[in-house]
Design a protein around this motif. Structure first.
Motif, mmCIF file in Angstrom:
data_model
loop_
_atom_site.group_PDB
_atom_site.id
_atom_site.type_symbol
_atom_site.label_atom_id
_atom_site.label_comp_id
_atom_site.label_asym_id
_atom_site.label_seq_id
_atom_site.Cartn_x
_atom_site.Cartn_y
_atom_site.Cartn_z
ATOM 1 N N VAL A 42 0.797 -1.128 -0.097
ATOM 2 C CA VAL A 42 0.152 -0.071 0.089
ATOM 3 C C VAL A 42 0.911 1.181 -0.282
ATOM 4 O O VAL A 42 1.427 1.525 1.055
ATOM 5 N N ARG A 43 1.029 1.800 -1.189
ATOM 6 C CA ARG A 43 1.995 2.934 -1.250
ATOM 7 C C ARG A 43 1.170 4.463 -0.860
ATOM 8 O O ARG A 43 1.268 5.123 -1.771
ATOM 9 N N PHE A 44 0.778 4.457 -0.018
ATOM 10 C CA PHE A 44 0.102 5.713 0.593
ATOM 11 C C PHE A 44 0.736 6.221 1.743
ATOM 12 O O PHE A 44 1.352 5.334 2.467
ATOM 13 N N ALA A 45 1.033 7.527 1.927
ATOM 14 C CA ALA A 45 1.837 7.964 3.111
ATOM 15 C C ALA A 45 0.936 7.552 4.454
ATOM 16 O O ALA A 45 1.553 7.291 5.562
ATOM 17 N N SER A 46 -0.367 7.554 4.546
ATOM 18 C CA SER A 46 -1.068 7.067 5.685
ATOM 19 C C SER A 46 -2.469 6.386 5.156
ATOM 20 O O SER A 46 -2.895 6.555 3.851
ATOM 21 N N VAL A 47 -3.415 5.939 6.022
ATOM 22 C CA VAL A 47 -4.415 5.456 5.828
ATOM 23 C C VAL A 47 -5.286 6.703 5.426
ATOM 24 O O VAL A 47 -6.243 6.357 4.346
ATOM 25 N N ASP A 48 -5.315 7.744 6.046
ATOM 26 C CA ASP A 48 -6.398 8.757 5.396
ATOM 27 C C ASP A 48 -5.889 9.104 4.219
ATOM 28 O O ASP A 48 -6.824 9.569 3.331
ATOM 29 N N GLU A 49 -4.732 9.215 3.561
ATOM 30 C CA GLU A 49 -4.440 9.492 2.478
ATOM 31 C C GLU A 49 -4.980 8.353 1.248
ATOM 32 O O GLU A 49 -5.419 8.648 0.231
ATOM 33 N N LEU A 50 -5.127 7.095 1.755
ATOM 34 C CA LEU A 50 -5.478 6.041 0.960
ATOM 35 C C LEU A 50 -7.155 6.177 0.884
ATOM 36 O O LEU A 50 -7.805 6.194 -0.160
ATOM 37 N N ILE A 51 -7.790 6.432 1.833
ATOM 38 C CA ILE A 51 -9.234 6.679 2.096
ATOM 39 C C ILE A 51 -9.481 7.923 0.934
ATOM 40 O O ILE A 51 -10.428 7.805 0.292
ATOM 41 N N ALA A 52 -8.814 9.009 1.069
ATOM 42 C CA ALA A 52 -8.901 10.221 0.276
ATOM 43 C C ALA A 52 -8.672 9.715 -1.121
ATOM 44 O O ALA A 52 -9.502 10.115 -1.875
ATOM 45 N N HIS A 53 -7.819 8.879 -1.432
ATOM 46 C CA HIS A 53 -7.545 8.423 -2.968
ATOM 47 C C HIS A 53 -8.737 7.690 -3.419
ATOM 48 O O HIS A 53 -9.212 7.964 -4.371
#
Length: 136
Positions: A42-53
């Motif tokens: 999972v290549r996002f800085a945070s879970v929040d960034e993944l959720i936003a994406h």
């Protein structure tokens, strides 16, 4: 309205479930079982960034591949939104994610996007033909 709030909450819950499933896939990747699972990062800085994406790429109430309407209610788990990696050998990262029906994600499995869409087109064409005569 209450209906809009309910729809928004169902969408948030669906995104949370898709994010949990991608994190679970990441956590299971590379571990020896009966077979070795694919390496999925999972290549996002945070879970929040993944959720936003996920929220940003989920632009339609329909499956990105099949066009069937996704079910947020939970009444039909096969039609539940599922986070799919377009390139199944790739990772959970920007540019490689789309929201599809759970059954489509399962059917696609390890296949590439282009080949899967080709096969799905063949099924669509065949489904418009008369059924074969089984009386032989």
């Amino acid at each position: 309205t209450a209906s809009a709030a309910s729809a928004a909450e169902m969408r948030r819950a669906a995104i949370a479930r898709m994010v949990r499933m991608s994190l679970l896939a990441r956590d299971q990747s590379g571990h020896a079982q009966l077979r070795t699972a694919k390496d999925k990062e999972v290549r996002f800085a945070s879970v929040d960034e993944l959720i936003a994406h996920v929220n940003a790429v989920w632009i339609s109430p329909q499956c990105a591949i099949s066009g069937v309407t996704l079910d947020l209610s939970g009444d039909d788990p096969d039609l539940a939104p599922s986070l799919d990696r377009k390139d199944s050998s790739g990772h959970y990262e920007a540019g490689n994610l789309q929201v599809v029906a759970r059954f489509i994600n399962h059917w696609k499995s390890d296949d590439g996007q282009t080949n899967f869409e080709r096969l799905l087109t063949l099924v669509r064409i065949a489904s418009n033909r008369p059924a074969p005569d089984d009386s032989c």
